[in-house]
Design an enzyme around this catalytic site. Structure first.
Site, PDB file in Angstrom:
ATOM      1  N   ASP A   3      21.507   3.091  73.086  1.00  0.00           N
ATOM      2  CA  ASP A   3      20.305   2.339  73.451  1.00  0.00           C
ATOM      3  C   ASP A   3      20.629   1.346  74.570  1.00  0.00           C
ATOM      4  OD1 ASP A   3      21.760   0.525  72.022  1.00  0.00           O
ATOM      5  OD2 ASP A   3      20.156  -0.052  70.640  1.00  0.00           O
ATOM      6  N   SER A   4      21.905   1.312  74.970  1.00  0.00           N
ATOM      7  CA  SER A   4      22.282   0.550  76.163  1.00  0.00           C
ATOM      8  C   SER A   4      21.628   1.162  77.409  1.00  0.00           C
ATOM      9  CB  SER A   4      23.808   0.504  76.316  1.00  0.00           C
ATOM     10  OG  SER A   4      24.361   1.796  76.215  1.00  0.00           O
ATOM     11  N   ASP A  63      21.406   7.204  69.827  1.00  0.00           N
ATOM     12  CA  ASP A  63      21.094   6.006  69.040  1.00  0.00           C
ATOM     13  C   ASP A  63      19.679   6.036  68.477  1.00  0.00           C
ATOM     14  OD1 ASP A  63      23.067   4.088  68.699  1.00  0.00           O
ATOM     15  OD2 ASP A  63      22.823   3.276  70.722  1.00  0.00           O
ATOM     16  N   LYS A  98      23.240   7.725  65.728  1.00  0.00           N
ATOM     17  CA  LYS A  98      23.980   6.488  65.423  1.00  0.00           C
ATOM     18  C   LYS A  98      22.972   5.432  64.979  1.00  0.00           C
ATOM     19  CE  LYS A  98      26.093   3.837  68.658  1.00  0.00           C
ATOM     20  NZ  LYS A  98      25.347   2.561  68.530  1.00  0.00           N
ATOM     21  N   GLU A 114      22.708   1.348  63.824  1.00  0.00           N
ATOM     22  CA  GLU A 114      23.331   0.022  63.694  1.00  0.00           C
ATOM     23  C   GLU A 114      23.056  -0.557  62.321  1.00  0.00           C
ATOM     24  OE1 GLU A 114      22.331  -2.825  66.707  1.00  0.00           O
ATOM     25  OE2 GLU A 114      23.009  -1.535  68.335  1.00  0.00           O
ATOM     26  N   GLU A 117      32.158  -2.656  66.799  1.00  0.00           N
ATOM     27  CA  GLU A 117      31.921  -3.368  68.066  1.00  0.00           C
ATOM     28  C   GLU A 117      32.282  -4.833  67.904  1.00  0.00           C
ATOM     29  OE1 GLU A 117      28.196  -2.552  70.014  1.00  0.00           O
ATOM     30  OE2 GLU A 117      28.634  -3.970  71.634  1.00  0.00           O
TER      31      GLU A 117
HETATM   32  O1  KIV Z   1      24.313   1.579  73.045  1.00  0.00           O
HETATM   33  C1  KIV Z   1      25.534   1.623  73.239  1.00  0.00           C
HETATM   34  O2  KIV Z   1      26.012   1.798  74.366  1.00  0.00           O
HETATM   35  C2  KIV Z   1      26.411   1.471  72.097  1.00  0.00           C
HETATM   36  C3  KIV Z   1      27.874   1.388  72.362  1.00  0.00           C
HETATM   37  C4  KIV Z   1      28.194   0.042  72.833  1.00  0.00           C
HETATM   38  C5  KIV Z   1      28.693   1.768  71.194  1.00  0.00           C
HETATM   39  O3  KIV Z   1      25.955   1.371  71.001  1.00  0.00           O
END
Ligand code: KIV
Length: 272
Positions: A44-45, A83, A111, A113, A178
């Site tokens: 989600d970055s 994500d 993924k 969180e 993280e």
């Molecule tokens: O969204 C992302 O890039 C991440 C990584 C930092 C693991 O969750």
């Protein structure tokens, strides 16, 4: 060779580091894949790195589906994760529905969180046949844009270790740590059978993940946890300036870039 979660677990058993990076579009995904990276994460970055959002919290499920589909088109070998964005997995049924959208777009795992409070949701997804990567330590979706290092007090370290164990027991296939202090990341790694993938969590994890644009030096910011292996921002600026100068001085396009008209057609046109 197609990377799978079993392949990553074998790497952990043999103490061979697992490599993961983020990617958000087709060209970068195919470059990461060609470079032999084990796992590609559509993080989600994407929000802050590509979409110009102020925070990961602005990223929607449809943003993630769009970018996951683009990345999936560029992947042959890497294991592809995507994500679940902010507030898309608040209940088991919502997590399942949104995870399915990411899988339909081409992801092989999702993924999620969250620390031990996410164990039931992860277990639900796993029971439905969905591979899950857990993510503890600093969680941008939950903690906002103020990163801190986790695991520095006894109680917090204990909570991290217990969370990691609970998430493994819930069926998570791998876990991202993280911004966890190195020693605690080492203890978590030793106590789990699933691979730990660190970002800003030191050298004792089973593997590492970085944001692609940090590796390539696209970001203007330098982060302590990252390393740019090339400065593509400066190189890109130089290349675009060279293009601009070539256009402005009429050095581009050249004869070799041109398509010519048929001479008869051209003569007729001149008389027209
Ligand atoms: O969204 C992302 O890039 C991440 C990584 C930092 C693991 O969750």
């Amino acid at each position: 060779m197609k990377r799978t979660v079993e392949y990553l677990r074998e790497k952990k058993k043999k103490s061979v580091p697992v490599t993961m990076i983020t990617a958000y579009d087709f060209p970068m995904a195919s470059i990461a894949d060609a470079a032999g990276i084990d796992a590609v994460l559509v993080g989600d970055s994407v929000g802050t790195n590509v979409l110009g959002y102020k925070s990961e919290r602005e990223v929607t499920v449809s943003d993630m589906v769009h970018h996951t589909a683009a990345v999936a088109r560029g992947i042959n070998s890497a294991w592809l994760l995507a994500d679940l964005p902010y507030q898309s997995a608040e209940s088991a049924s919502e997590a399942q529905k949104n995870a399915q959208l990411l899988l339909d777009a081409g992801a092989e795992a999702v993924k999620l969180e969250g620390w031990m409070e996410k164990a039931d949701i992860i277990n639900h997804l796993v029971m439905k046949g969905i591979s899950v990567c857990a993510h503890i330590g600093y969680n941008p979706q939950l903690h906002g844009m103020k990163p801190k290092v986790f695991g520095t007090t006894f109680d917090e370290a204990k909570l991290l270790i217990e969370s990691a164990r609970r998430l493994e027991a819930a069926g998570a296939s791998i876990i991202v740590l993280e911004k966890v202090c190195e020693e605690v990341a080492g203890l978590v790694t030793e106590s789990l059978r699933i691979p730990t993938i660190g970002i800003g969590s030191g050298r004792l994890c089973d593997g590492q993940v970085l944001v692609l644009y940090d590796i390539l030096g696209f970001s203007e910011k330098a982060y302590r946890h990252a390393r740019s292996f090339i400065n593509l921002r400066d190189l890109s600026i130089e290349a675009i300036q060279a293009y601009r100068a070539a256009v402005e001085t009429r050095k581009f396009p050249e004869e070799k870039n041109v398509h010519h008209s048929n001479s008869e057609v051209f003569e007729r046109l001149m008389r027209y």
